[in-house]
Scaffold this active site. Structure first.
Site, PDB file in Angstrom:
ATOM      1  N   GLY A  73     -15.593   0.001  29.919  1.00 19.40           N
ATOM      2  CA  GLY A  73     -15.024   0.903  30.924  1.00 19.40           C
ATOM      3  C   GLY A  73     -15.620   2.300  30.839  1.00 19.40           C
ATOM      4  O   GLY A  73     -16.485   2.583  30.000  1.00 19.40           O
ATOM      5  N   GLN A  74     -15.131   3.144  31.716  1.00 19.78           N
ATOM      6  CA  GLN A  74     -15.634   4.522  31.808  1.00 19.78           C
ATOM      7  C   GLN A  74     -15.478   5.269  30.475  1.00 19.78           C
ATOM      8  O   GLN A  74     -16.439   5.814  29.933  1.00 19.78           O
ATOM      9  CB  GLN A  74     -14.816   5.206  32.909  1.00 19.78           C
ATOM     10  CG  GLN A  74     -15.142   6.626  33.181  1.00 19.78           C
ATOM     11  CD  GLN A  74     -14.448   7.118  34.447  1.00 19.78           C
ATOM     12  OE1 GLN A  74     -15.108   7.499  35.397  1.00 19.78           O
ATOM     13  NE2 GLN A  74     -13.134   7.106  34.473  1.00 19.78           N
ATOM     14  N   ASP A 132      -9.933 -10.112  25.299  1.00 20.06           N
ATOM     15  CA  ASP A 132      -8.890  -9.910  26.306  1.00 20.06           C
ATOM     16  C   ASP A 132      -7.619  -9.522  25.555  1.00 20.06           C
ATOM     17  O   ASP A 132      -7.065 -10.333  24.803  1.00 20.06           O
ATOM     18  CB  ASP A 132      -8.698 -11.224  27.084  1.00 20.06           C
ATOM     19  CG  ASP A 132      -7.631 -11.108  28.151  1.00 20.06           C
ATOM     20  OD1 ASP A 132      -6.902 -10.087  28.178  1.00 20.06           O
ATOM     21  OD2 ASP A 132      -7.507 -12.039  28.960  1.00 20.06           O
ATOM     22  N   ALA A 146      -7.446  -1.084  29.765  1.00 19.05           N
ATOM     23  CA  ALA A 146      -6.236  -0.922  30.575  1.00 19.05           C
ATOM     24  C   ALA A 146      -6.463  -1.482  31.969  1.00 19.05           C
ATOM     25  O   ALA A 146      -7.597  -1.612  32.428  1.00 19.05           O
ATOM     26  CB  ALA A 146      -5.866   0.557  30.682  1.00 19.05           C
ATOM     27  N   THR A 205      -6.291  -0.266  35.312  1.00 21.72           N
ATOM     28  CA  THR A 205      -6.289   1.133  35.763  1.00 21.72           C
ATOM     29  C   THR A 205      -6.204   1.306  37.287  1.00 21.72           C
ATOM     30  O   THR A 205      -6.224   2.432  37.763  1.00 21.72           O
ATOM     31  CB  THR A 205      -7.557   1.854  35.261  1.00 21.72           C
ATOM     32  OG1 THR A 205      -8.696   1.108  35.670  1.00 21.72           O
ATOM     33  CG2 THR A 205      -7.560   2.016  33.765  1.00 21.72           C
ATOM     34  N   THR A 217      -1.530   8.324  29.992  1.00 21.71           N
ATOM     35  CA  THR A 217      -1.763   8.962  31.298  1.00 21.71           C
ATOM     36  C   THR A 217      -0.727  10.020  31.658  1.00 21.71           C
ATOM     37  O   THR A 217       0.426   9.956  31.208  1.00 21.71           O
ATOM     38  CB  THR A 217      -1.763   7.854  32.381  1.00 21.71           C
ATOM     39  OG1 THR A 217      -1.759   8.450  33.677  1.00 21.71           O
ATOM     40  CG2 THR A 217      -0.536   6.962  32.279  1.00 21.71           C
ATOM     41  N   ASP A 218      -1.133  10.951  32.515  1.00 21.38           N
ATOM     42  CA  ASP A 218      -0.203  11.932  33.100  1.00 21.38           C
ATOM     43  C   ASP A 218       0.815  11.238  34.010  1.00 21.38           C
ATOM     44  O   ASP A 218       1.859  11.815  34.322  1.00 21.38           O
ATOM     45  CB  ASP A 218      -0.980  12.990  33.900  1.00 21.38           C
ATOM     46  CG  ASP A 218      -1.837  12.390  34.996  1.00 21.38           C
ATOM     47  OD1 ASP A 218      -2.381  11.277  34.795  1.00 21.38           O
ATOM     48  OD2 ASP A 218      -1.977  13.018  36.070  1.00 21.38           O
ATOM     49  N   TYR A 246       1.981   1.461  37.476  1.00 22.05           N
ATOM     50  CA  TYR A 246       0.962   1.818  36.479  1.00 22.05           C
ATOM     51  C   TYR A 246       1.575   2.729  35.409  1.00 22.05           C
ATOM     52  O   TYR A 246       1.455   2.472  34.202  1.00 22.05           O
ATOM     53  CB  TYR A 246      -0.219   2.487  37.184  1.00 22.05           C
ATOM     54  CG  TYR A 246      -1.222   3.124  36.254  1.00 22.05           C
ATOM     55  CD1 TYR A 246      -2.119   2.349  35.515  1.00 22.05           C
ATOM     56  CD2 TYR A 246      -1.295   4.514  36.119  1.00 22.05           C
ATOM     57  CE1 TYR A 246      -3.038   2.945  34.663  1.00 22.05           C
ATOM     58  CE2 TYR A 246      -2.211   5.113  35.277  1.00 22.05           C
ATOM     59  CZ  TYR A 246      -3.081   4.327  34.556  1.00 22.05           C
ATOM     60  OH  TYR A 246      -3.990   4.923  33.712  1.00 22.05           O
ATOM     61  N   LYS A 300       2.139   1.850  31.431  1.00 26.05           N
ATOM     62  CA  LYS A 300       1.479   2.639  30.378  1.00 26.05           C
ATOM     63  C   LYS A 300       2.526   3.266  29.441  1.00 26.05           C
ATOM     64  O   LYS A 300       2.318   3.363  28.246  1.00 26.05           O
ATOM     65  CB  LYS A 300       0.607   3.738  31.001  1.00 26.05           C
ATOM     66  CG  LYS A 300      -0.623   3.260  31.754  1.00 26.05           C
ATOM     67  CD  LYS A 300      -1.699   2.669  30.877  1.00 26.05           C
ATOM     68  CE  LYS A 300      -2.345   3.664  29.944  1.00 26.05           C
ATOM     69  NZ  LYS A 300      -3.458   3.033  29.173  1.00 26.05           N
TER      70      LYS A 300
HETATM   71  N1  LIG Z   1      -9.272   6.782  35.120  1.00 27.82           N
HETATM   72  C1  LIG Z   1      -8.329   7.716  35.123  1.00 27.82           C
HETATM   73  O1  LIG Z   1      -8.269   8.582  36.019  1.00 27.82           O
HETATM   74  C2  LIG Z   1      -7.301   7.747  34.011  1.00 27.82           C
HETATM   75  C3  LIG Z   1      -6.287   8.716  34.065  1.00 27.82           C
HETATM   76  C4  LIG Z   1      -5.352   8.753  33.038  1.00 27.82           C
HETATM   77  C5  LIG Z   1      -5.421   7.848  31.990  1.00 27.82           C
HETATM   78  N2  LIG Z   1      -6.406   6.901  31.972  1.00 27.82           N
HETATM   79  C6  LIG Z   1      -6.440   5.958  30.855  1.00 27.82           C
HETATM   80  O2  LIG Z   1      -7.676   6.119  30.188  1.00 27.82           O
HETATM   81  C7  LIG Z   1      -8.089   4.876  29.637  1.00 27.82           C
HETATM   82  C8  LIG Z   1      -9.521   4.586  30.049  1.00 27.82           C
HETATM   83  O3  LIG Z   1      -9.596   4.538  31.466  1.00 27.82           O
HETATM   84  P1  LIG Z   1     -10.984   4.327  32.225  1.00 27.82           P
HETATM   85  O4  LIG Z   1     -11.059   5.346  33.294  1.00 27.82           O
HETATM   86  O5  LIG Z   1     -12.069   4.195  31.233  1.00 27.82           O
HETATM   87  O6  LIG Z   1     -10.691   2.927  32.926  1.00 27.82           O
HETATM   88  P2  LIG Z   1     -11.704   1.757  33.290  1.00 27.82           P
HETATM   89  O7  LIG Z   1     -13.043   2.297  33.582  1.00 27.82           O
HETATM   90  O8  LIG Z   1     -10.991   0.946  34.317  1.00 27.82           O
HETATM   91  O9  LIG Z   1     -11.797   0.953  31.920  1.00 27.82           O
HETATM   92  C9  LIG Z   1     -10.788   0.083  31.475  1.00 27.82           C
HETATM   93  C10 LIG Z   1     -11.463  -1.089  30.845  1.00 27.82           C
HETATM   94  O10 LIG Z   1     -10.453  -2.010  30.386  1.00 27.82           O
HETATM   95  C11 LIG Z   1     -10.890  -3.306  30.705  1.00 27.82           C
HETATM   96  N3  LIG Z   1      -9.778  -4.249  30.766  1.00 27.82           N
HETATM   97  C12 LIG Z   1      -8.939  -4.506  31.795  1.00 27.82           C
HETATM   98  N4  LIG Z   1      -8.095  -5.496  31.457  1.00 27.82           N
HETATM   99  C13 LIG Z   1      -8.404  -5.860  30.189  1.00 27.82           C
HETATM  100  C14 LIG Z   1      -7.907  -6.834  29.302  1.00 27.82           C
HETATM  101  N5  LIG Z   1      -6.910  -7.649  29.644  1.00 27.82           N
HETATM  102  N6  LIG Z   1      -8.465  -6.930  28.075  1.00 27.82           N
HETATM  103  C15 LIG Z   1      -9.490  -6.139  27.719  1.00 27.82           C
HETATM  104  N7  LIG Z   1     -10.021  -5.206  28.515  1.00 27.82           N
HETATM  105  C16 LIG Z   1      -9.478  -5.069  29.748  1.00 27.82           C
HETATM  106  C17 LIG Z   1     -11.585  -3.165  32.038  1.00 27.82           C
HETATM  107  O11 LIG Z   1     -12.424  -4.283  32.273  1.00 27.82           O
HETATM  108  P3  LIG Z   1     -12.737  -4.724  33.810  1.00 27.82           P
HETATM  109  O12 LIG Z   1     -13.431  -3.546  34.435  1.00 27.82           O
HETATM  110  O13 LIG Z   1     -13.584  -5.918  33.632  1.00 27.82           O
HETATM  111  O14 LIG Z   1     -11.404  -4.985  34.436  1.00 27.82           O
HETATM  112  C18 LIG Z   1     -12.370  -1.875  31.829  1.00 27.82           C
HETATM  113  O15 LIG Z   1     -13.614  -2.112  31.220  1.00 27.82           O
HETATM  114  C19 LIG Z   1      -7.070   3.852  30.109  1.00 27.82           C
HETATM  115  O16 LIG Z   1      -6.123   3.650  29.093  1.00 27.82           O
HETATM  116  C20 LIG Z   1      -6.397   4.513  31.289  1.00 27.82           C
HETATM  117  O17 LIG Z   1      -5.076   4.047  31.465  1.00 27.82           O
HETATM  118  C21 LIG Z   1      -7.355   6.837  32.957  1.00 27.82           C
END
Ligand SMILES: NC(=O)c1ccc[n+]([C@@H]2O[C@H](COP(=O)([O-])OP(=O)(O)OC[C@H]3O[C@@H](n4cnc5c(N)ncnc54)[C@H](OP(=O)(O)O)[C@@H]3O)[C@@H](O)[C@H]2O)c1
Length: 282
Positions: A10-11, A35, A59, A61, A100-101, A124, A128
């Site tokens: 992920g990001q 997973d 997550a 997301t 998350t916020d 969501y 979380k």
């Molecule tokens: N993005 C935001 O704006 C934001 C804001 C606040 C908090 N956060 C938190 O920051 C963290 C990182 O977010 P991010 O932006 O990096 O999100 P992301 O790019 O969506 O990365 C999440 C990763 O988790 C993987 N995933 C989903 N379901 C899974 C499972 N069952 N088992 C294992 N991996 C799984 C996804 O794989 P797939 O892509 O294959 O589904 C993806 O690679 C998360 O905890 C998120 O809740 C994000």
């Protein structure tokens, strides 16, 4: 240290690999490799690698999709986190959970500190928050890093979406009545790297400093990228009906970072500039 990273594709996961690889031994697990919903798989992966730390970045997301896929959102964000927390406990590993916020309802009227009352307004956020509670109940040593409006070089996010749209259209509508703190994923990864060398565990708000609306955020993106010919039109969120309700104002105050002497993150404008000029080379 030996560090297992979930959601490594992920990001944030990619930024974590970049930030931690030079100093640490990493066990990198993308979704295809681990997973987190599968309890047995999580237990086995952690037992076999016996990490000192688990950074749980996996997550569900997609905030709007979560409203229709409630079970899946809870399976990943709440019960998946429980699986990871139990495995961390068994391995006596430090647990780092990224939250998350959106655990807040956005009605406070100013920035949220870590001890403020949570009250998520969408699925969501609820899923979380339950993940946070599992971490707090199960793990002796943990960091919960709440972040917001995350963007980075990989993955689709608000910044990359605005840039892509600006190249296709001469006018963009942007919501001007929802406020938050944009956060550069590499700085969040930097916080986690710093936290691993300390033992001041607990809940931390980790976002870039300051607060803006989506409209102001888009305006700054276009200014820095030199795309000033694109016209931005401010609109209310009610003009953009989405499945998930968003908090009106959910920017995060970094009180725990300040009180514990951690390095503060930059302002959202400074970080956005670094991202666009250095990472994306605008
Ligand atoms: N993005 C935001 O704006 C934001 C804001 C606040 C908090 N956060 C938190 O920051 C963290 C990182 O977010 P991010 O932006 O990096 O999100 P992301 O790019 O969506 O990365 C999440 C990763 O988790 C993987 N995933 C989903 N379901 C899974 C499972 N069952 N088992 C294992 N991996 C799984 C996804 O794989 P797939 O892509 O294959 O589904 C993806 O690679 C998360 O905890 C998120 O809740 C994000």
């Amino acid at each position: 240290m030996k560090i297992l990273i979930t959601g490594a594709g992920g990001q944030l996961g990619r930024e974590l690999v970049r930030a931690l690889a030079p100093e640490h031994q990493l066990i990198v697990k993308t979704r295809a490799e681990l997973d987190v919903v599968d309890e047995e798989e999580v237990m086995r992966a952690v037992r076999e690698s016996s990490p000192d730390v688990i950074v749980h970045a996996a997550a569900f997301t997609q905030v709007d999709l979560a409203e229709q896929h409630i079970e899946q959102a809870f399976a990943v964000n709440a019960f998946g986190t429980r699986n990871v927390a139990l495995a961390a406990k068994n391995a006596r590993a430090l647990m780092v959970y990224v939250s998350t916020d959106y655990v807040f309802d956005g009605t406070k009227g100013c920035a949220y500190v870590e001890r403020d009352r949570t009250n998520p307004v969408n699925i969501y956020g609820q899923s979380k928050l339950l993940g946070e509670k599992f971490v707090q109940m199960i793990c002796e040593r943990f960091y919960i890093a709440r972040t917001s409006w995350l963007y980075g070089a990989s993955g689709s996010n608000f910044v990359t979406k605005v840039l892509a749209l600006a190249k296709q259209r001469s006018e963009l509508q942007m919501v001007n009545d929802q406020f938050g703190s944009p956060t550069y994923a590499s700085e969040l990864a930097g916080f986690i790297r710093e936290a691993l060398g300390r033992n001041q565990y607990g809940v931390f708000h980790v976002s870039n400093r300051g607060c803006c609306s989506r409209y102001e955020f888009a305006q700054e993106i276009l200014n820095i990228a030199g795309l000033n010919t694109v016209k931005l039109v401010p609109v209310g969120a009610d003009g953009f009906p989405l499945p998930a309700v968003r908090p009106v104002r959910s920017d995060l105050d970094d009180e725990a970072i300040r009180n514990n002497g951690f390095t503060r993150l930059n302002t959202w404008q400074e970080s956005l500039r670094s991202f666009l000029l250095e990472d994306l080379r605008y």
